[in-house]
Motif scaffolding. Structure first.
Motif: not given
Length: 146
Positions: A78-105
């Motif tokens: 989880v990354m966060r910025t508080s500056q500017g007119p549009f403060p944002m938080q970005t979250t990455y999650t990774w889970t196993d999915d069969g032999g691969g990875t499900r990435m949620t952004l």
């Protein structure tokens, strides 16, 4: 409030996907609009790490700094910025999915002032851009040798 989540299955092991995606040195390789990422803190990435990004959004250059506020290697960032007119938080999650990875952004934020109206239009644009980013990440990682 803008809250957008996109996800994709990447046919690579979770540790590989997570290590690559969490490393800000790789951001310009898979984020379509990020042109530069510069670490502002020394040492390995972890809680408290700060990274300055230069990106283009809606034809304008944006400079912003993210701080890592949560990091569980291989699981969640989880990354966060508080500056500017549009403060944002970005979250990455990774889970196993069969032999691969499900990435949620996920991206969320609360625009202030005039940007509040722009927030109504931003969710579809953010969703479109994050889909492009995940497709590019998938292409980069799946194009690497197994």
């Amino acid at each position: 409030m803008v809250n957008v989540q996109t996800e994709m299955v990447i046919n690579r092991p979770r540790t590989e996907v997570a290590e690559y995606a969490a490393n800000p040195d790789n951001a310009s390789q898979w984020y379509t609009n990020i042109h530069r990422a510069q670490r502002l803190t020394d040492g390995p990435i972890g809680i408290g790490s700060r990274v300055a990004f230069t990106a283009e959004f809606l034809g304008r250059e944006l400079n912003y700094t993210y701080e890592f506020v949560e990091y569980v290697p291989g699981e969640r960032l989880v990354m966060r910025t508080s500056q500017g007119p549009f403060p944002m938080q970005t979250t990455y999650t990774w889970t196993d999915d069969g032999g691969g990875t499900r990435m949620t952004l996920g991206n969320s934020g609360s625009p202030s002032g005039f940007s509040r109206l722009a927030g109504l239009f931003m969710a579809p644009m953010i969703r479109r851009e994050t889909r492009k980013d995940l497709r590019k990440l998938k292409s980069v990682l799946e194009g690497q040798s197994a």
